[in-house]
Enzyme design. Structure first.
Site, mmCIF file in Angstrom:
data_model
loop_
_atom_site.group_PDB
_atom_site.id
_atom_site.type_symbol
_atom_site.label_atom_id
_atom_site.label_comp_id
_atom_site.label_asym_id
_atom_site.label_seq_id
_atom_site.Cartn_x
_atom_site.Cartn_y
_atom_site.Cartn_z
ATOM 1 N N ARG A 1 139.165 80.050 -98.390
ATOM 2 C CA ARG A 1 138.598 81.112 -99.526
ATOM 3 C C ARG A 1 138.592 79.978 -100.185
ATOM 4 O O ARG A 1 137.754 79.484 -101.077
ATOM 5 C CB ARG A 1 138.633 82.008 -99.480
ATOM 6 C CG ARG A 1 136.989 82.279 -100.387
ATOM 7 C CD ARG A 1 136.203 83.656 -99.806
ATOM 8 N NE ARG A 1 137.298 84.700 -99.005
ATOM 9 C CZ ARG A 1 138.462 86.182 -99.318
ATOM 10 N NH1 ARG A 1 138.630 85.248 -100.971
ATOM 11 N NH2 ARG A 1 139.325 86.292 -99.015
ATOM 12 N N LYS B 1 119.520 68.244 -100.090
ATOM 13 C CA LYS B 1 117.990 66.945 -100.117
ATOM 14 C C LYS B 1 119.013 65.923 -100.698
ATOM 15 O O LYS B 1 119.257 65.441 -99.924
ATOM 16 C CB LYS B 1 117.629 68.239 -101.458
ATOM 17 C CG LYS B 1 117.478 69.285 -101.941
ATOM 18 C CD LYS B 1 116.761 69.741 -100.529
ATOM 19 C CE LYS B 1 116.577 71.062 -100.180
ATOM 20 N NZ LYS B 1 115.644 71.988 -101.227
ATOM 21 N N ASP C 1 118.241 73.365 -113.076
ATOM 22 C CA ASP C 1 118.589 73.483 -111.366
ATOM 23 C C ASP C 1 117.799 71.812 -111.232
ATOM 24 O O ASP C 1 116.853 71.622 -111.751
ATOM 25 C CB ASP C 1 117.697 74.284 -111.180
ATOM 26 C CG ASP C 1 117.915 73.875 -109.081
ATOM 27 O OD1 ASP C 1 117.646 72.761 -108.659
ATOM 28 O OD2 ASP C 1 117.436 74.571 -108.290
ATOM 29 N N TYR D 1 111.722 77.043 -108.262
ATOM 30 C CA TYR D 1 111.909 77.979 -106.228
ATOM 31 C C TYR D 1 111.990 78.620 -106.252
ATOM 32 O O TYR D 1 112.254 79.822 -106.902
ATOM 33 C CB TYR D 1 113.495 76.946 -106.474
ATOM 34 C CG TYR D 1 113.473 76.490 -104.500
ATOM 35 C CD1 TYR D 1 112.817 75.547 -104.299
ATOM 36 C CD2 TYR D 1 114.859 77.424 -103.988
ATOM 37 C CE1 TYR D 1 113.584 75.468 -102.889
ATOM 38 C CE2 TYR D 1 114.637 77.696 -102.874
ATOM 39 C CZ TYR D 1 114.305 76.486 -102.285
ATOM 40 O OH TYR D 1 114.831 76.673 -100.451
#
Ligand SMILES: *Cc1c(COP(=O)(O)O)cnc(C)c1O
Length: 396
Positions: free
Chosen positions: A63, A212, A187, A116
């Site tokens: 992690r 993307k 973003d 978004y």
């Protein structure tokens, strides 16, 4: 080294050419959850160094990091021109971790609308539930300036926005933010570091959904936060607790996909402009939104701050729900699915795909009208894409 290299070179080699484990040319996938020590003395030495902020070998636990993930992070930072990058398991976990890291109990965050869907829901519904102050404003620097309060501590924006591809003047936002000591986050998923350089313009943190254009092949989910080391260290602390990490295979696919990033973006930019122009000239199309078109309200800002405009295009079909669905169902090349920036061309009717459960009144209020279609072009031959769109329009 990377400072003198062009973006395409950095996308292939990362910040510098160095030999990898086993002299492999590609990045090894290190599929492990933890890392062992030779002796307790090594554990003590490692922990001491870690306490001083130095990592002298792989950390003890997955992690906290993975070599394949670290390789992808180094390359992303070099491409963006950032001091550091931190990868996440999705774009949304990157957005939420960045916001949670820097929000303050009595602070106030400004968001821009046309953002978004999940970011909007997190800002309004979830942050609202915690009693945090948020304001949603028009995507413009003037509207942001007007919304500033004495306790505003974060401006969070997107550029270009989705689906109307509004472009925000980042230099103006930076001016406003610096005057008020506010942290800026963008973003920039739709822009990518190929088309927009927010850090060079003074924005503090850049976030991408790497699902993307960065991944680029419609085959992975990931997100990234980039910026100065002091800010990223704070994001990293929360990331290590939260554990929304991408995993070794995803990190490999992303780092591999980045090798063709510059090449893909050149095509996406060319395809976007040519297809937008063809659509604008078609009689069955009522309106086209693409920042590269002179008809777009933010064309001047886009031209001033972007190198190209990507391959997301929104359009209004002449007619209503029936005509719009007929158009989409006649397309042969386009896959009916959300997302963008991959190899395959995709199409969505925003009202049915992303806002199906909303009331018609709410959809209307945020511009999600029935005849609004979003295209995300892939890497097919541009004339095949235009031919497919035209035959479907002609058959409405
Ligand atoms: C897709 C997308 C996200 C969310 O990314 P995921 O990887 O799907 O979590 C956030 N912002 C923008 C602009 C996006 O296009």
């Amino acid at each position: 080294m990377a400072k003198q290299w062009g973006l395409a070179t950095v996308a292939v080699h990362g910040p510098g050419r160095k030999s990898k484990a086993h002299h492999a040319v590609s990045t090894p996938i290190v599929q492990t959850s933890n890392y062992s020590f030779e002796s307790t003395a090594e554990v003590v030495e490692f922990m001491k160094a870690k306490g001083e902020g130095r990592l002298i070998r792989e950390s003890e636990y997955g992690r906290y990091g993975n070599p394949t993930q670290a390789e992808a992070e180094r390359k992303l930072a070099a491409i963006e021109g950032a001091e550091q990058a931190i990868l996440f398991s999705s774009g949304m976990s990157a957005v939420i971790m960045a916001l949670l890291t820097f929000q303050k109990r009595d602070g106030h965050i400004i968001f821009t609308s046309d953002c978004y869907r999940q970011t909007r829901d997190f800002a309004i519904q979830f942050m609202g539930k915690l009693g945090l102050q948020t304001t949603l404003v028009e995507p413009s620097a003037a509207a942001i300036q007007k919304a500033i309060r004495p306790n505003t501590n974060i401006i969070f924006t997107e550029s270009p926005t989705n689906p109307y591809l509004r472009v925000i003047d980042l230099a103006e936002i930076v001016k406003v933010a610096r005057a008020h000591g506010v942290l800026t986050m963008i973003d920039a998923t739709l822009a990518t570091p190929y088309n927009l350089r927010p850090l060079e313009m003074g924005i503090d943190l850049v976030i991408h959904s790497a699902t993307k254009y960065l991944g680029g092949h419609n085959d992975l989910l990931a997100g990234v936060v980039l910026g100065r080391r002091d800010l990223l260290e704070e994001v990293g602390r929360l990331q290590r607790m939260f554990g929304a990490i991408p995993g070794a295979l995803t990190s490999f696919l992303l780092e591999r996909g980045l090798k063709t990033f510059a090449l893909r973006m050149e095509h996406h930019n060319r395809a976007g402009l040519e297809v937008a122009q063809a659509l604008e000239a078609h009689p069955k199309v009522e309106k086209v939104w693409y920042p590269g078109l002179e008809s777009h309200p933010d064309h001047a800002i886009a031209k001033g701050q972007m190198r190209g405009f990507g391959s997301v295009i929104s359009l209004l079909i002449r007619g209503g729900d029936t005509e719009t669905r007929r158009f989409i169902d006649q397309l042969k090349l386009f896959l009916i699915t959300p997302s963008l920036g991959g190899t395959e061309s995709l199409v969505t009717q925003m009202a049915t795909m992303s806002f199906f459960e909303s009331t018609p009144e709410y959809r209307q209020s945020i511009g999600m009208v029935d005849n609004l279609v979003r295209l995300a072009l892939g890497l097919e031959d541009i004339r095949d894409v235009i031919a497919d769109l035209c035959q479907a329009l002609d058959r409405i």
